[in-house]
Design a protein around this motif. Structure first.
Motif, PDB file in Angstrom:
ATOM      1  N   LYS A 112      -2.431 -18.335  -3.115  1.00 18.44           N
ATOM      2  CA  LYS A 112      -1.840 -17.300  -2.027  1.00 18.44           C
ATOM      3  C   LYS A 112      -1.238 -16.020  -2.165  1.00 18.44           C
ATOM      4  N   SER A 113      -1.749 -15.377  -2.766  1.00 16.66           N
ATOM      5  CA  SER A 113      -1.788 -13.880  -3.499  1.00 16.66           C
ATOM      6  C   SER A 113      -0.951 -13.252  -3.473  1.00 16.66           C
ATOM      7  N   SER A 114       0.149 -12.189  -3.603  1.00 18.44           N
ATOM      8  CA  SER A 114       1.401 -11.630  -2.496  1.00 18.44           C
ATOM      9  C   SER A 114       0.748 -10.407  -2.895  1.00 18.44           C
ATOM     10  N   ARG A 115       0.265  -9.234  -1.617  1.00 16.68           N
ATOM     11  CA  ARG A 115      -0.466  -8.554  -1.820  1.00 16.68           C
ATOM     12  C   ARG A 115       0.802  -6.706  -1.600  1.00 16.68           C
ATOM     13  N   SER A 116       1.787  -7.293  -2.243  1.00 20.51           N
ATOM     14  CA  SER A 116       2.920  -6.648  -1.776  1.00 20.51           C
ATOM     15  C   SER A 116       4.124  -6.575  -3.312  1.00 20.51           C
ATOM     16  N   HIS A 117       4.530  -6.042  -3.107  1.00 14.69           N
ATOM     17  CA  HIS A 117       6.254  -5.980  -4.150  1.00 14.69           C
ATOM     18  C   HIS A 117       6.950  -6.210  -3.092  1.00 14.69           C
ATOM     19  N   THR A 118       7.713  -6.806  -3.616  1.00 14.43           N
ATOM     20  CA  THR A 118       9.366  -7.186  -2.059  1.00 14.43           C
ATOM     21  C   THR A 118      10.638  -7.103  -3.604  1.00 14.43           C
ATOM     22  N   ILE A 119      11.283  -6.716  -2.731  1.00 18.50           N
ATOM     23  CA  ILE A 119      12.823  -6.418  -3.298  1.00 18.50           C
ATOM     24  C   ILE A 119      14.313  -6.652  -2.336  1.00 18.50           C
ATOM     25  N   ASN A 124       0.777  -1.233  -0.257  1.00 15.68           N
ATOM     26  CA  ASN A 124       0.284  -0.451  -0.163  1.00 15.68           C
ATOM     27  C   ASN A 124       1.073   1.428  -0.137  1.00 15.68           C
ATOM     28  N   GLU A 125       2.073   1.090  -0.991  1.00 14.17           N
ATOM     29  CA  GLU A 125       2.837   2.240  -0.688  1.00 14.17           C
ATOM     30  C   GLU A 125       3.985   3.195   0.614  1.00 14.17           C
ATOM     31  N   ASN A 126       2.959   1.585   1.297  1.00 14.91           N
ATOM     32  CA  ASN A 126       4.582   1.903   2.644  1.00 14.91           C
ATOM     33  C   ASN A 126       5.914   0.489   2.634  1.00 14.91           C
ATOM     34  N   ILE A 127       6.478   1.628   3.086  1.00 20.86           N
ATOM     35  CA  ILE A 127       7.488   0.567   2.846  1.00 20.86           C
ATOM     36  C   ILE A 127       8.231   0.050   4.558  1.00 20.86           C
ATOM     37  N   ARG A 128       7.776  -1.788   3.812  1.00 18.59           N
ATOM     38  CA  ARG A 128       8.058  -2.427   5.123  1.00 18.59           C
ATOM     39  C   ARG A 128      10.294  -2.906   5.766  1.00 18.59           C
ATOM     40  N   ASP A 129      10.305  -3.904   6.262  1.00 20.20           N
ATOM     41  CA  ASP A 129      11.019  -3.834   6.794  1.00 20.20           C
ATOM     42  C   ASP A 129      11.229  -5.860   7.120  1.00 20.20           C
ATOM     43  N   LEU A 130      11.562  -6.171   6.111  1.00 18.27           N
ATOM     44  CA  LEU A 130      11.155  -7.792   6.008  1.00 18.27           C
ATOM     45  C   LEU A 130      12.083  -8.942   7.128  1.00 18.27           C
ATOM     46  N   LEU A 131      13.205  -7.831   6.924  1.00 15.17           N
ATOM     47  CA  LEU A 131      13.905  -8.892   7.272  1.00 15.17           C
ATOM     48  C   LEU A 131      14.336  -8.505   9.617  1.00 15.17           C
ATOM     49  N   ILE A 132      13.337  -7.249  10.455  1.00 15.19           N
ATOM     50  CA  ILE A 132      12.637  -7.360  11.300  1.00 15.19           C
ATOM     51  C   ILE A 132      11.891  -8.587  11.765  1.00 15.19           C
ATOM     52  N   ILE A 133      11.753  -9.292  12.592  1.00 22.21           N
ATOM     53  CA  ILE A 133      10.999 -10.373  13.021  1.00 22.21           C
ATOM     54  C   ILE A 133       9.542  -9.706  13.047  1.00 22.21           C
ATOM     55  N   THR A 138     -12.394  -9.891  -5.321  1.00 13.71           N
ATOM     56  CA  THR A 138     -11.099  -8.936  -4.007  1.00 13.71           C
ATOM     57  C   THR A 138     -12.348  -7.809  -3.918  1.00 13.71           C
ATOM     58  N   PHE A 139     -12.772  -7.393  -2.875  1.00 14.95           N
ATOM     59  CA  PHE A 139     -13.177  -6.587  -2.064  1.00 14.95           C
ATOM     60  C   PHE A 139     -12.495  -6.057  -0.394  1.00 14.95           C
ATOM     61  N   GLY A 140     -13.081  -4.525  -0.254  1.00 14.38           N
ATOM     62  CA  GLY A 140     -12.740  -4.548   0.949  1.00 14.38           C
ATOM     63  C   GLY A 140     -11.444  -3.841   1.060  1.00 14.38           C
ATOM     64  N   GLU A 141     -10.248  -4.147   2.528  1.00 10.86           N
ATOM     65  CA  GLU A 141      -8.707  -4.448   2.360  1.00 10.86           C
ATOM     66  C   GLU A 141      -8.193  -4.921   1.287  1.00 10.86           C
ATOM     67  N   ARG A 142      -8.596  -6.343   0.467  1.00 10.13           N
ATOM     68  CA  ARG A 142      -8.087  -6.676  -0.408  1.00 10.13           C
ATOM     69  C   ARG A 142      -8.410  -5.582  -1.975  1.00 10.13           C
ATOM     70  N   LEU A 143      -9.486  -5.270  -2.474  1.00 11.80           N
ATOM     71  CA  LEU A 143      -9.560  -4.332  -3.107  1.00 11.80           C
ATOM     72  C   LEU A 143      -8.737  -2.947  -3.206  1.00 11.80           C
ATOM     73  N   ARG A 144      -8.637  -2.499  -1.713  1.00  8.00           N
ATOM     74  CA  ARG A 144      -7.645  -1.429  -2.086  1.00  8.00           C
ATOM     75  C   ARG A 144      -6.564  -1.753  -2.075  1.00  8.00           C
ATOM     76  N   GLU A 145      -5.625  -2.904  -1.947  1.00  7.91           N
ATOM     77  CA  GLU A 145      -4.757  -3.244  -1.894  1.00  7.91           C
ATOM     78  C   GLU A 145      -4.323  -3.322  -3.993  1.00  7.91           C
ATOM     79  N   ALA A 146      -4.985  -3.611  -4.358  1.00  6.37           N
ATOM     80  CA  ALA A 146      -5.323  -3.796  -5.816  1.00  6.37           C
ATOM     81  C   ALA A 146      -5.022  -2.679  -6.265  1.00  6.37           C
ATOM     82  N   THR A 147      -5.520  -2.483  -6.083  1.00  8.14           N
ATOM     83  CA  THR A 147      -5.829  -0.683  -6.457  1.00  8.14           C
ATOM     84  C   THR A 147      -4.219   0.150  -6.779  1.00  8.14           C
ATOM     85  N   LYS A 148      -3.958   0.281  -5.320  1.00 12.69           N
ATOM     86  CA  LYS A 148      -2.148  -0.144  -5.243  1.00 12.69           C
ATOM     87  C   LYS A 148      -1.378  -0.140  -5.502  1.00 12.69           C
ATOM     88  N   ILE A 149      -1.440  -2.019  -6.193  1.00 13.99           N
ATOM     89  CA  ILE A 149      -0.987  -2.615  -7.219  1.00 13.99           C
ATOM     90  C   ILE A 149      -1.130  -2.262  -8.224  1.00 13.99           C
TER      91      ILE A 149
END
Length: 308
Positions: A212-219, A143-152, A261-272
């Motif tokens: 098991k759809s990815s709801r984000s981009h990972t780098i 959702n255009e926010n950057i999360r650190d995947l290496l912080i458990i 998709t609807f609700g939160e999933r639809l908002r995710e898809a829009t950002k994607i």
């Protein structure tokens, strides 16, 4: 810039659901061309598209790596920046191509990312008179926010609890996320481990097209720093080279009518879809030699990949 961007197509075989539903195969692949058929109208004209290379449903990730990725990783080892990413509709096999199966240590299941790890550290192990420092980081754009995947223990982003690491343009360094966790690695096995940890923190959800759809981009980024040692004949050789390789697993483009998709999933898809559109615009601008402006700032994804 156009010659620096290569596009290949990998056609995936039918999955079990498609086989059970007796779906028609609508894609024909050649050496450099993909033809799409219209099964609902037999007399409809076929549509053909040409790419740098095309691989059919029986292709192996190892073949794709050797043909298309090997030279890019070699360039990274020489001090250049590069990016490898898989793009396409949700459920088309992007994560399988980039990351292989869940058993990362199983040779036949390795994806492009694991083969990059192997290639880099095999080369480093054979290097003479050169010292390498390898640093890795792993982030998620949700959702255009950057999360650190290496912080458990970092919590999942929600509207009530936003987790957003900020981008900065640091002079002499470039586009970076200063608060992101960076880990030093000395072999491919350690890279496998950090990839596995990061994947456990990644946000996924079920849709009608992908359970098991990815709801984000990972780098997953590997920063390589090499120091050339001096020799008796070249006492002033020295010097530092830096290269960066971005390994990107994109979320899939979606149509709401197909994914349900609807609700939160639809908002995710829009950002994607918005960020994927921005990526497409950047690629188009890069391959069009007449355009002077490349719209890197239209999304976090394109901003992070700007230097490669």
């Amino acid at each position: 810039m156009g010659e620096n961007v290569k596009v290949i197509v990998r056609c995936r075989p039918m999955n079990q659901k498609e086989i059970s539903n007796k779906c028609d195969t609508v894609v024909e692949s050649g050496a450099y061309e993909v033809t799409v058929l219209n099964p609902s109208a037999r007399n409809a004209p076929r549509k053909s598209f040409t790419f740098d290379n095309v691989y059919d449903g029986l292709s192996k990730s190892e073949t794709i790596y050797n043909d298309m990725c090997y030279s890019l990783v070699e360039s990274t080892l020489e001090g250049y920046n590069g990016t490898i990413f898989a793009y396409g509709q949700t459920g088309c096999g992007k994560t399988h191509t980039m990351q292989g199966d869940s058993n990362l240590m199983n040779e036949p299941s390795k994806g492009i990312i694991q083969q990059c790890f192997d290639h880099i550290f095999e080369t480093i192990s054979m290097a003479t008179n050169v010292r390498y420092l390898a640093l890795v980081s792993y982030l998620e754009i949700y959702n255009e926010n950057i999360r650190d995947l290496l912080i458990i223990d970092e919590p999942v982003t929600t509207s009530k609890n936003p987790v957003n690491h900020l981008l900065k343009d640091v002079p002499g360094v470039g586009i970076t996320v200063p608060t992101l966790t960076t880990q030093a690695v000395v072999n491919a096995k350690e890279c496998y481990n950090w990839l596995r940890i990061g994947n456990k923190n990644r946000i996924t959800a079920a849709t009608l097209m992908n359970e098991k759809s990815s709801r984000s981009h990972t780098i997953f980024t590997i920063n390589l720093e090499q120091i050339q040692g001096s020799t008796p004949t070249h006492p002033m050789l020295g010097g530092i080279r830096r290269g960066k390789l971005n390994l990107v697993d994109l979320a899939g483009s979606e149509r709401q009518c197909k994914t349900g998709t609807f609700g939160e999933r639809l908002r995710e898809a829009t950002k994607i879809n918005l960020s994927l559109s921005a990526l497409g615009n950047v690629i188009s601008a890069l391959v069009d030699g007449k355009k002077k402006h490349v719209p890197y700032r239209d999304s976090k994804l394109t901003r992070l990949l700007q230097e490669s």
